[in-house]
Design a protein around this motif. Structure first.
Motif, PDB file in Angstrom:
ATOM      1  N   PHE A  86     -19.986  35.966 -32.856  1.00 18.92           N
ATOM      2  CA  PHE A  86     -19.929  36.755 -34.086  1.00 18.92           C
ATOM      3  C   PHE A  86     -21.114  36.422 -34.986  1.00 18.92           C
ATOM      4  N   PHE A  87     -21.354  35.135 -35.241  1.00 20.88           N
ATOM      5  CA  PHE A  87     -22.422  34.776 -36.169  1.00 20.88           C
ATOM      6  C   PHE A  87     -23.806  34.966 -35.564  1.00 20.88           C
ATOM      7  N   ALA A  88     -23.925  34.889 -34.238  1.00 22.31           N
ATOM      8  CA  ALA A  88     -25.195  35.248 -33.601  1.00 22.31           C
ATOM      9  C   ALA A  88     -25.462  36.732 -33.808  1.00 22.31           C
ATOM     10  N   SER A  89     -24.423  37.548 -33.670  1.00 25.69           N
ATOM     11  CA  SER A  89     -24.603  38.992 -33.874  1.00 25.69           C
ATOM     12  C   SER A  89     -24.947  39.289 -35.328  1.00 25.69           C
ATOM     13  N   VAL A  90     -24.345  38.564 -36.266  1.00 23.46           N
ATOM     14  CA  VAL A  90     -24.666  38.743 -37.686  1.00 23.46           C
ATOM     15  C   VAL A  90     -26.117  38.352 -37.942  1.00 23.46           C
ATOM     16  N   SER A  91     -26.540  37.226 -37.391  1.00 21.85           N
ATOM     17  CA  SER A  91     -27.916  36.772 -37.629  1.00 21.85           C
ATOM     18  C   SER A  91     -28.943  37.707 -37.001  1.00 21.85           C
ATOM     19  N   LEU A  92     -28.538  38.404 -35.938  1.00 23.33           N
ATOM     20  CA  LEU A  92     -29.428  39.391 -35.303  1.00 23.33           C
ATOM     21  C   LEU A  92     -29.260  40.780 -35.905  1.00 23.33           C
ATOM     22  N   VAL A  93     -28.443  40.879 -36.940  1.00 21.93           N
ATOM     23  CA  VAL A  93     -28.171  42.104 -37.692  1.00 21.93           C
ATOM     24  C   VAL A  93     -27.527  43.186 -36.823  1.00 21.93           C
ATOM     25  N   HIS A  94     -26.708  42.757 -35.870  1.00 22.15           N
ATOM     26  CA  HIS A  94     -25.961  43.719 -35.069  1.00 22.15           C
ATOM     27  C   HIS A  94     -24.564  43.938 -35.638  1.00 22.15           C
ATOM     28  N   PHE A  95     -23.939  42.882 -36.119  1.00 23.95           N
ATOM     29  CA  PHE A  95     -22.607  42.922 -36.715  1.00 23.95           C
ATOM     30  C   PHE A  95     -21.519  43.368 -35.747  1.00 23.95           C
ATOM     31  N   ARG A  96     -21.809  43.376 -34.470  1.00 26.05           N
ATOM     32  CA  ARG A  96     -20.785  43.739 -33.485  1.00 26.05           C
ATOM     33  C   ARG A  96     -20.898  42.800 -32.303  1.00 26.05           C
ATOM     34  N   ASN A  97     -19.798  42.147 -31.982  1.00 20.33           N
ATOM     35  CA  ASN A  97     -19.811  41.214 -30.863  1.00 20.33           C
ATOM     36  C   ASN A  97     -20.088  41.911 -29.547  1.00 20.33           C
ATOM     37  N   ASP A  98     -19.636  43.138 -29.401  1.00 17.42           N
ATOM     38  CA  ASP A  98     -19.835  43.807 -28.125  1.00 17.42           C
ATOM     39  C   ASP A  98     -21.310  44.095 -27.868  1.00 17.42           C
ATOM     40  N   VAL A  99     -22.121  44.177 -28.914  1.00 14.52           N
ATOM     41  CA  VAL A  99     -23.558  44.344 -28.710  1.00 14.52           C
ATOM     42  C   VAL A  99     -24.125  43.081 -28.070  1.00 14.52           C
ATOM     43  N   ILE A 100     -23.700  41.922 -28.570  1.00 16.57           N
ATOM     44  CA  ILE A 100     -24.183  40.663 -28.009  1.00 16.57           C
ATOM     45  C   ILE A 100     -23.757  40.542 -26.548  1.00 16.57           C
ATOM     46  N   THR A 101     -22.481  40.769 -26.271  1.00 19.86           N
ATOM     47  CA  THR A 101     -22.002  40.579 -24.906  1.00 19.86           C
ATOM     48  C   THR A 101     -22.473  41.680 -23.960  1.00 19.86           C
ATOM     49  N   SER A 102     -22.706  42.890 -24.474  1.00 21.16           N
ATOM     50  CA  SER A 102     -23.148  43.984 -23.609  1.00 21.16           C
ATOM     51  C   SER A 102     -24.652  43.943 -23.326  1.00 21.16           C
ATOM     52  N   PHE A 103     -25.441  43.621 -24.357  1.00 24.10           N
ATOM     53  CA  PHE A 103     -26.887  43.716 -24.207  1.00 24.10           C
ATOM     54  C   PHE A 103     -27.586  42.368 -24.092  1.00 24.10           C
ATOM     55  N   TYR A 104     -26.876  41.312 -24.365  1.00 24.99           N
ATOM     56  CA  TYR A 104     -27.472  39.987 -24.216  1.00 24.99           C
ATOM     57  C   TYR A 104     -26.719  39.246 -23.127  1.00 24.99           C
ATOM     58  N   THR A 105     -25.701  38.491 -23.505  1.00 27.77           N
ATOM     59  CA  THR A 105     -24.943  37.762 -22.494  1.00 27.77           C
ATOM     60  C   THR A 105     -23.667  37.196 -23.102  1.00 27.77           C
ATOM     61  N   PRO A 106     -22.626  36.990 -22.303  1.00 27.49           N
ATOM     62  CA  PRO A 106     -21.409  36.377 -22.839  1.00 27.49           C
ATOM     63  C   PRO A 106     -21.608  34.889 -23.142  1.00 27.49           C
ATOM     64  N   ALA A 107     -20.788  34.353 -24.019  1.00 29.25           N
ATOM     65  CA  ALA A 107     -20.928  32.967 -24.472  1.00 29.25           C
ATOM     66  C   ALA A 107     -20.824  31.964 -23.338  1.00 29.25           C
ATOM     67  N   ASN A 108     -19.932  32.214 -22.378  1.00 34.84           N
ATOM     68  CA  ASN A 108     -19.789  31.240 -21.294  1.00 34.84           C
ATOM     69  C   ASN A 108     -21.054  31.158 -20.449  1.00 34.84           C
ATOM     70  N   GLU A 109     -21.779  32.244 -20.299  1.00 33.94           N
ATOM     71  CA  GLU A 109     -23.044  32.211 -19.564  1.00 33.94           C
ATOM     72  C   GLU A 109     -24.093  31.434 -20.338  1.00 33.94           C
ATOM     73  N   VAL A 110     -24.103  31.598 -21.647  1.00 30.14           N
ATOM     74  CA  VAL A 110     -25.038  30.850 -22.489  1.00 30.14           C
ATOM     75  C   VAL A 110     -24.768  29.356 -22.352  1.00 30.14           C
ATOM     76  N   LYS A 111     -23.489  28.989 -22.483  1.00 29.42           N
ATOM     77  CA  LYS A 111     -23.117  27.584 -22.397  1.00 29.42           C
ATOM     78  C   LYS A 111     -23.473  27.018 -21.025  1.00 29.42           C
ATOM     79  N   ASN A 112     -23.154  27.738 -19.960  1.00 28.68           N
ATOM     80  CA  ASN A 112     -23.472  27.274 -18.609  1.00 28.68           C
ATOM     81  C   ASN A 112     -24.981  27.110 -18.411  1.00 28.68           C
ATOM     82  N   TYR A 113     -25.752  28.066 -18.924  1.00 27.02           N
ATOM     83  CA  TYR A 113     -27.207  28.013 -18.807  1.00 27.02           C
ATOM     84  C   TYR A 113     -27.753  26.758 -19.477  1.00 27.02           C
ATOM     85  N   TYR A 114     -27.312  26.511 -20.709  1.00 33.96           N
ATOM     86  CA  TYR A 114     -27.819  25.353 -21.435  1.00 33.96           C
ATOM     87  C   TYR A 114     -27.305  24.046 -20.848  1.00 33.96           C
ATOM     88  N   ASP A 115     -26.069  24.028 -20.385  1.00 35.62           N
ATOM     89  CA  ASP A 115     -25.540  22.821 -19.749  1.00 35.62           C
ATOM     90  C   ASP A 115     -26.392  22.471 -18.522  1.00 35.62           C
TER      91      ASP A 115
END
Length: 102
Positions: free
Chosen positions: A66-95
């Motif tokens: 949610f706050f990543a989408s706000v900081s990117l001025v999308h204001f919609r979580n589905d934009v982040i997960t649809s056009f970027y990546t889901p949180a679990n993929e981000v966490k796995n990538y960084y881990d």
């Protein structure tokens, strides 16, 4: 992905999340409405009369997205997960990235 990971790390505890959320809402009261809308979507499958018993707060990952989408001025979580990546993929990538460097 970096933005979501930054928020995920920032939200290391429930008190960290509450403090950040309170500060953001103080700066922009409309964020409360947006968070309430997100919480309503999370609870939409639970009858309204039972939400106080069966409902849940947002997860650390949901707040991070949610706050990543706000900081990117999308204001919609589905934009982040649809056009970027889901949180679990981000966490796995960084881990994996940090495990390789250790």
């Amino acid at each position: 992905m970096t933005e979501t990971k930054n928020f995920y790390d920032k939200f290391s505890s429930e008190s960290a999340i509450k403090s950040y959320v309170a500060g953001c809402i103080a700066e922009d009261p409309k964020l409360k409405e947006k968070l309430d809308t997100l919480k309503d979507r999370v609870h939409k499958h639970i009858p309204a009369a039972e939400r106080h018993k069966r409902g849940r707060d947002l997860t650390r990952e949901e707040y991070a997205i949610f706050f990543a989408s706000v900081s990117l001025v999308h204001f919609r979580n589905d934009v982040i997960t649809s056009f970027y990546t889901p949180a679990n993929e981000v966490k796995n990538y960084y881990d994996k990235a940090f495990l390789k460097n250790d």
